[in-house]
Design an enzyme around this catalytic site. Structure first.
Site, mmCIF file in Angstrom:
data_model
loop_
_atom_site.group_PDB
_atom_site.id
_atom_site.type_symbol
_atom_site.label_atom_id
_atom_site.label_comp_id
_atom_site.label_asym_id
_atom_site.label_seq_id
_atom_site.Cartn_x
_atom_site.Cartn_y
_atom_site.Cartn_z
ATOM 1 N N GLU A 1 0.819 -1.213 0.000
ATOM 2 C CA GLU A 1 0.000 0.000 0.000
ATOM 3 C C GLU A 1 0.855 1.267 0.000
ATOM 4 O O GLU A 1 0.453 2.298 -0.521
ATOM 5 C CB GLU A 1 -0.952 0.019 1.191
ATOM 6 C CG GLU A 1 -2.122 -0.961 1.071
ATOM 7 C CD GLU A 1 -1.787 -2.357 1.558
ATOM 8 O OE1 GLU A 1 -0.609 -2.632 1.876
ATOM 9 O OE2 GLU A 1 -2.715 -3.202 1.615
ATOM 10 N N PHE B 1 -11.769 -8.240 13.144
ATOM 11 C CA PHE B 1 -10.672 -8.629 12.257
ATOM 12 C C PHE B 1 -10.347 -7.491 11.280
ATOM 13 O O PHE B 1 -11.230 -6.952 10.625
ATOM 14 C CB PHE B 1 -11.044 -9.896 11.485
ATOM 15 C CG PHE B 1 -9.998 -10.314 10.492
ATOM 16 C CD1 PHE B 1 -8.738 -10.711 10.924
ATOM 17 C CD2 PHE B 1 -10.257 -10.284 9.135
ATOM 18 C CE1 PHE B 1 -7.756 -11.073 10.006
ATOM 19 C CE2 PHE B 1 -9.283 -10.647 8.214
ATOM 20 C CZ PHE B 1 -8.024 -11.039 8.657
ATOM 21 N N GLN B 2 -9.089 -7.137 11.207
ATOM 22 C CA GLN B 2 -8.597 -6.053 10.347
ATOM 23 C C GLN B 2 -9.261 -4.714 10.646
ATOM 24 O O GLN B 2 -9.457 -3.890 9.755
ATOM 25 C CB GLN B 2 -8.731 -6.420 8.862
ATOM 26 C CG GLN B 2 -7.796 -7.581 8.472
ATOM 27 C CD GLN B 2 -7.612 -7.739 6.978
ATOM 28 O OE1 GLN B 2 -8.525 -7.478 6.209
ATOM 29 N NE2 GLN B 2 -6.438 -8.196 6.586
ATOM 30 N N LYS C 1 -17.740 -1.703 5.293
ATOM 31 C CA LYS C 1 -18.081 -2.666 4.253
ATOM 32 C C LYS C 1 -19.590 -2.717 3.994
ATOM 33 O O LYS C 1 -20.028 -2.804 2.844
ATOM 34 C CB LYS C 1 -17.576 -4.052 4.647
ATOM 35 C CG LYS C 1 -17.755 -5.050 3.512
ATOM 36 C CD LYS C 1 -17.038 -6.354 3.745
ATOM 37 C CE LYS C 1 -17.218 -7.245 2.517
ATOM 38 N NZ LYS C 1 -16.611 -8.562 2.708
ATOM 39 N N MET D 1 23.509 10.064 3.490
ATOM 40 C CA MET D 1 23.426 11.311 4.246
ATOM 41 C C MET D 1 23.656 11.054 5.738
ATOM 42 O O MET D 1 24.258 11.878 6.429
ATOM 43 C CB MET D 1 22.070 11.989 4.015
ATOM 44 C CG MET D 1 22.022 13.448 4.438
ATOM 45 S SD MET D 1 23.242 14.469 3.592
ATOM 46 C CE MET D 1 22.269 15.184 2.262
#
Lengths: 574, 176
Positions: free
Chosen positions: A65, A127-128, A177, A486
């Site tokens: 993602e 869940f999630q 959902k 750096m």
């Protein structure tokens, strides 16, 4: 006519149709003219992906993602359009947090569609499930959670409006959902009306006249141009204005390309690794006109010494930026383009700047950017210069963060807007390569180069798959110095050469890596090899990866050490 | 310096979180914050008392508040004629023989006793924060068992000229 028919006709007439939340989203994206979506499916967005299956909108499946949102940033940066990202609930959206913060810091218009668990289980650690709205509240321009299907069309319309207007920024819509599944009437609003959001586009004319008066009096004026000029598409107006008033122009890192880098009025980039003349001009100036830069600390150095003798005019569409860091004498709230247009309508007369220009040109000549040449090995600075030569300065260039980024800013002369994609405010390693994917999708006919460090590239290199899948001819140039360059430089300069966890002596075989993704891989260890490899990469139609093994101990100079003023640059001469 | 900001916000889910989150992120310290509905449906008023170092920080707070989409209006009422009130409830030890003394003590504050038990009484008072402070100090020697303050709520008095910072007005510039 039966009642049913009447109702159907009325519905058709008002273009109101019953459809699922997921279909509403797809319809809305079409109405917003979205051409491409970056994303990754998962449980909470399955209905949305089902609706996308035959929607006719291009979807790019990244491998993470973070890759999706950085790609969206690259797309937004080169096109100026609002980019769209989709992620599922929980881990999907937490993986986007870095990119969201990056887009927020660099004012990029992004709309993020986040899946959320069903409303019936929200708050139960389902869940999630993650508290997306709470997590992303401080790193978005605005965010929404859709609680009712009836609100969905309005929210999408508002999200695009907020993301793309005023000071652009990311807007997130959290869609449970069951809302994507539910059916409702799709009534997409034509207009947006938000009482609490009315950006000022047109500046106050009185303030404009104050700038005009200040220009007439100024003996040492400087224009500072930031990314605000690019967001407002004001580069032509900026050039006309600078030429009319004969004022020198300094760019911020993100403002590069808003003014032609090869123009005689251009002094270079300002800030920590800017040119000496740019920084001294900002230090000595008696007038600084800032168009769309936010006086970031990497630009100002120690603010105590910044614009010490100058009257400061600050043009910004975000009033909160004015006076935030530097005290402002002439505040102008407005769009850079509108402001420059109004300025160009005025009777502009430059002050007596002959001496100033003599001084500036002297500094330009005496203290140019420098590095010690060595044609046997590969100097990173020379590598960037060569890339510039071989692309004619025409390519779109993206970078990660660190030494290679600064060398690219210094040695790749950007002449046009929307050719430069880098992570400025947040300084995100791993940004450059996925951003190049988005940039290539935004500019199909341009050569897109991802100039990345070996360390940053290893954070998001899984996106190499995307180049093969979607036939994207991105050229990946790894400025490989076996280190977090750096970090190594700072440890050398400020931590007594104690290189704590900054060296990567064992590098992967990037050529084999590329080949395993069906991409051509090349390696270069000398200047001649690099030239040949880059030429070959540019002449190869598909994607190519070039592993450039540069001299590992080069530092980025000149520099302003932390805590020092803008006039205290080190390493200005060999 | 102490500033009182009166902020009109959309009565949306999570707005309080947005505002307090903003203060947290920008490192501004909130002394007190109160929220309640206004006369207009869908709008709430927040009264935020802050302690800032200088005027510039105060302006930055106001501007950052304005950037929030759900913020409709921000008014700095510190130097305006305004009405400022706080409510306090104090449960104080009060043996029976001291009760009359206590009643006499709180009378000038127009405070009232709202609950009584054998050992203690609960006193309720409203007023500006100074008055509340004074009452608390007077009651402290008796032994305060519990104390709850609401924080300040405030708005401008009627009929006075407003010093408003509205998002769209260029007048905002004169404040910078």
């Amino acid at each position: 006519m039966s009642v049913k028919l009447q109702a159907e006709e009325a519905a058709a007439h008002s273009s109101q149709k019953r459809m699922s939340g997921a279909l509403m989203l797809v319809e809305a994206l079409k109405k917003e003219g979205v051409e491409v979506i970056f994303g990754y499916p998962g449980g909470a967005v399955l209905t949305i992906y089902d609706a996308l299956y035959d929607a006719g909108i291009r979807h790019i499946l990244t491998r993470h993602e973070q890759g999706a949102i950085h790609a969206a940033e690259g797309y937004a940066r080169v096109t100026g359009k609002t980019a769209v990202v989709i992620a599922t609930s929980g881990p999907g959206i937490t993986n986007m947090v870095t990119g969201l913060t990056d887009a927020m810091m660099d004012s990029l218009p992004i709309v993020v569609i986040a899946g959320q668990v069903n409303t019936t289980v929200m708050g139960t650690d389902a869940f999630q499930e993650a508290p997306t709205v709470g997590i992303t509240m401080p790193i978005t321009k605005h965010n929404y959670q859709v609680k009712s299907i009836d609100d969905l069309p309005r929210i999408i319309k508002e999200a695009f409006h907020i993301a793309g207007t005023g000071r652009p920024g990311p807007v997130l819509i959290d869609i449970p959902k069951d809302i994507s599944n539910q059916e409702g009437l799709f009534n997409y609003p034509e207009e947006v009306s938000l009482r609490g959001y009315q950006p000022t586009v047109s500046p106050n004319r009185l303030q404009i006249q104050k700038i005009v008066a200040a220009i007439k009096q100024a003996k040492k004026p400087v224009i500072l141009a930031g990314a605000g000029v690019l967001h407002a598409k004001a580069h032509q107006e900026l050039r006309s204005f600078a030429e009319r008033v004969n004022m020198p122009v300094v760019n911020t890192l993100l403002g590069l390309g808003s003014f032609p880098g090869d123009h005689p009025l251009f002094l270079g980039m300002g800030g920590m690794h800017g040119t000496y003349v740019a920084n001294m001009a900002l230090y000595e100036a008696d007038l600084i006109i800032n168009f769309g830069a936010r006086f970031d600390d990497r630009l100002t150095g120690n603010p105590k010494h910044f614009a010490k003798f100058a009257k400061v005019a600050h043009v910004d569409i975000d009033p909160a930026e004015i006076g935030k860091v530097v005290e402002t004498d002439i505040p102008v709230v407005g769009d850079a383009r509108e402001t420059l247009k109004m300025l160009l309508e005025e009777d502009l007369a430059p002050g007596d700047t002959a001496q100033w220009w003599q001084h500036l040109n002297q500094m330009k000549k005496e203290y140019p950017l420098w590095y010690t040449e060595d044609h046997k090995t590969l100097k990173p600075q020379r590598l960037i210069e060569m890339i510039h030569e071989l692309t004619g300065g025409e390519a779109v260039v993206t970078t990660d963060v660190g030494q290679h980024q600064m060398w690219t800013a210094q040695y790749y002369t950007f002449k046009e807007p929307h050719r430069w994609v880098t992570s400025g405010g947040l300084g995100t390693m791993g940004f450059g390569f996925p951003a190049a994917i988005g940039a290539q999708l935004g500019m199909r006919d341009k050569t897109v180069l991802a100039v990345v460090g070996d360390a940053g590239f290893q954070m998001t290199l899984q996106e190499l798959s995307v180049l093969t899948d979607y036939d994207l001819p991105v050229k990946v140039i790894i400025v490989n110095n076996y280190a977090l360059g750096m970090v190594r430089q700072w440890q050398q300069l400020f931590y007594k050469e104690r290189y704590s966890e900054s060296l990567i002596p064992n590098q992967p075989d990037y050529v084999k890596l590329a080949e395993s993704y069906q991409i051509k891989g090349l390696r270069a260890e000398t200047e001649a090899e690099a030239r040949a490899a880059i030429e070959e990469a540019l002449n190869t139609p598909g994607p190519v990866l070039v592993d450039c093994r540069v001299t590992p101990d080069e530092n980025v100079y000149p520099m302003i050490a932390p805590g020092k003023g803008i006039h205290e640059m080190e390493g200005i001469k060999p | 310096m102490r500033r009182i900001l009166s902020v009109i916000v959309n009565d949306h889910l999570g707005v309080l979180n947005r505002i307090t989150g903003l203060f947290l992120r920008r490192g501004f310290n909130i002394d007190s914050i109160t929220v309640g509905k206004t006369e207009t449906e869908g709008l709430s008023r927040m009264t935020i008392v802050v302690n800032v170092e200088d005027e510039r920080t105060n302006e930055q707070i106001i501007k950052q508040l304005h950037k929030q989409i759900d913020v409709i209006k921000v008014i700095d009422i510190t130097n305006e004629p305004s009405v400022e009130r706080e409510l306090v409830m104090i449960k104080v030890l009060s043996p029976l023989q001291k009760r009359t003394e206590l009643t006499n003590l709180i009378e000038p504050f127009r405070a009232s006793i709202i609950d009584v038990s054998l050992e203690s009484v609960t006193i309720q008072a409203t007023g500006n924060p100074e008055k509340i402070e004074a009452l608390i100090e007077l009651l402290r020697p008796y032994g305060i068992k519990e104390l709850a303050r609401t924080g300040v709520t405030a708005f401008k008095r009627g009929g006075e000229r407003e010093r408003e910072v509205t998002r769209i007005k260029h007048d905002a510039l004169s404040l910078i």
